[in-house]
Scaffold this motif. Structure first.
Motif, PDB file in Angstrom:
ATOM      1  N   ALA A 171     -16.334   1.228  26.033  1.00  0.00           N
ATOM      2  CA  ALA A 171     -16.737   2.549  25.570  1.00  0.00           C
ATOM      3  C   ALA A 171     -16.206   3.614  26.504  1.00  0.00           C
ATOM      4  O   ALA A 171     -15.048   3.588  26.866  1.00  0.00           O
ATOM      5  CB  ALA A 171     -18.257   2.597  25.441  1.00  0.00           C
TER       6      ALA A 171
ATOM      7  N   ASN B  45     -23.655   7.892  19.811  1.00  0.00           N
ATOM      8  CA  ASN B  45     -23.179   7.336  18.537  1.00  0.00           C
ATOM      9  C   ASN B  45     -23.948   6.091  18.121  1.00  0.00           C
ATOM     10  O   ASN B  45     -23.375   5.093  17.709  1.00  0.00           O
ATOM     11  CB  ASN B  45     -21.682   7.019  18.599  1.00  0.00           C
ATOM     12  CG  ASN B  45     -20.833   8.274  18.514  1.00  0.00           C
ATOM     13  OD1 ASN B  45     -21.289   9.285  18.005  1.00  0.00           O
ATOM     14  ND2 ASN B  45     -19.620   8.212  19.011  1.00  0.00           N
TER      15      ASN B  45
ATOM     16  N   GLN C 140     -13.089   7.401  22.627  1.00  0.00           N
ATOM     17  CA  GLN C 140     -14.368   7.744  22.009  1.00  0.00           C
ATOM     18  C   GLN C 140     -14.630   9.237  22.158  1.00  0.00           C
ATOM     19  O   GLN C 140     -14.551   9.777  23.255  1.00  0.00           O
ATOM     20  CB  GLN C 140     -15.521   6.962  22.621  1.00  0.00           C
ATOM     21  CG  GLN C 140     -16.865   7.322  21.986  1.00  0.00           C
ATOM     22  CD  GLN C 140     -17.858   6.182  21.996  1.00  0.00           C
ATOM     23  OE1 GLN C 140     -17.485   5.026  22.133  1.00  0.00           O
ATOM     24  NE2 GLN C 140     -19.121   6.504  21.856  1.00  0.00           N
TER      25      GLN C 140
ATOM     26  N   ASN D 188     -17.604  11.793  21.227  1.00  0.00           N
ATOM     27  CA  ASN D 188     -18.949  11.966  20.701  1.00  0.00           C
ATOM     28  C   ASN D 188     -19.040  13.183  19.778  1.00  0.00           C
ATOM     29  O   ASN D 188     -19.821  13.187  18.834  1.00  0.00           O
ATOM     30  CB  ASN D 188     -19.939  12.099  21.850  1.00  0.00           C
ATOM     31  CG  ASN D 188     -20.033  10.822  22.667  1.00  0.00           C
ATOM     32  OD1 ASN D 188     -19.886   9.731  22.132  1.00  0.00           O
ATOM     33  ND2 ASN D 188     -20.259  10.947  23.961  1.00  0.00           N
TER      34      ASN D 188
ATOM     35  N   ILE E  37     -14.446   6.466  17.280  1.00  0.00           N
ATOM     36  CA  ILE E  37     -14.288   5.375  18.241  1.00  0.00           C
ATOM     37  C   ILE E  37     -13.041   4.594  17.842  1.00  0.00           C
ATOM     38  O   ILE E  37     -12.873   4.218  16.681  1.00  0.00           O
ATOM     39  CB  ILE E  37     -15.505   4.436  18.262  1.00  0.00           C
ATOM     40  CG1 ILE E  37     -16.787   5.203  18.572  1.00  0.00           C
ATOM     41  CG2 ILE E  37     -15.309   3.327  19.295  1.00  0.00           C
ATOM     42  CD1 ILE E  37     -18.044   4.372  18.453  1.00  0.00           C
TER      43      ILE E  37
END
Length: 202
Positions: free
Chosen positions: A10, A72, A186, A188, A193
């Motif tokens: 992530a 997320n 990623q 937000n 993603i």
């Protein structure tokens, strides 16, 4: 010994992941990529391998904890290199390397909404990357993907952009005739993603 942290989970920074490390083995003449750290619980990642050894593994987990401040609704991107050993690249010159990039992408509408595994899209596409060993760069574009990386002692850093969203959460290795990379993007704010990688050779 030059090292960078390996794990790409992530939005956690490379240096904060605490995973395995790429290192210059055998007196700096070769670069060793160790086994990847495990994926998030419940994720069976895709593996892209090569007869030459190594490759990359990637996927998007639609559940799990909010690791590393990820929001997320718990969705996590995962991408890592597979174990291999490559030679150090030359100090000067350059070459063009051709191969394929593969990735999973997920867009949450609206951003922050619960992820649906059926919305994850897999993409495989040819890509051509130009390595300048003199300028210490590896760059190229294909479709929605742009690679703009730097070379330091055979280890890649820099940025990867997909559909206009960029990340420095990437890593890879390069020799005189092959480059392998893995990345997680990623956003937000955009609810995007992306997890994937590339494997190119001369």
């Amino acid at each position: 010994m030059f090292k960078i942290a390996l794990s790409l989970l992530a939005v956690v920074s490379l240096s904060a992941c605490g995973g395995s490390a790429i290192s210059n083995a055998l007196g700096g003449a070769r670069i060793q990529v160790p086994a990847p750290t495990p994926p998030p619980a419940g994720l069976t990642p895709t593996e892209i391998t090569s007869p030459a050894g190594g490759g990359f593994t990637f996927g998007i987990s639609s559940g799990g904890s909010n690791l590393g401040g990820v929001i997320n609704a718990g969705a996590q991107g995962y991408a890592q290199l597979l174990p291999t050993t490559v030679n150090q690249p030359p100090l000067t010159g350059g070459t063009v390397m051709n191969g394929t990039y593969s990735l999973d992408s997920l867009t949450l509408v609206p951003p922050g909404s619960p992820p649906d595994p059926s919305d994850v899209q897999l993409r495989n596409q040819p890509i051509s990357l130009t390595a300048s060993f003199t300028d210490k760069t590896l760059t190229g574009t294909a479709g929605s993907l742009a690679v703009n990386t730097t070379i330091t002692n055979g280890i890649l850093g820099g940025t990867v952009t997909y559909n206009g969203v960029s990340t420095s959460n990437m890593q890879g290795v390069i020799s005189d005739d092959r480059a392998i990379g893995a990345f997680v993007i990623q956003s937000n704010t955009e609810g995007v993603i992306v997890a994937g990688g590339f494997d190119v050779s001369e």
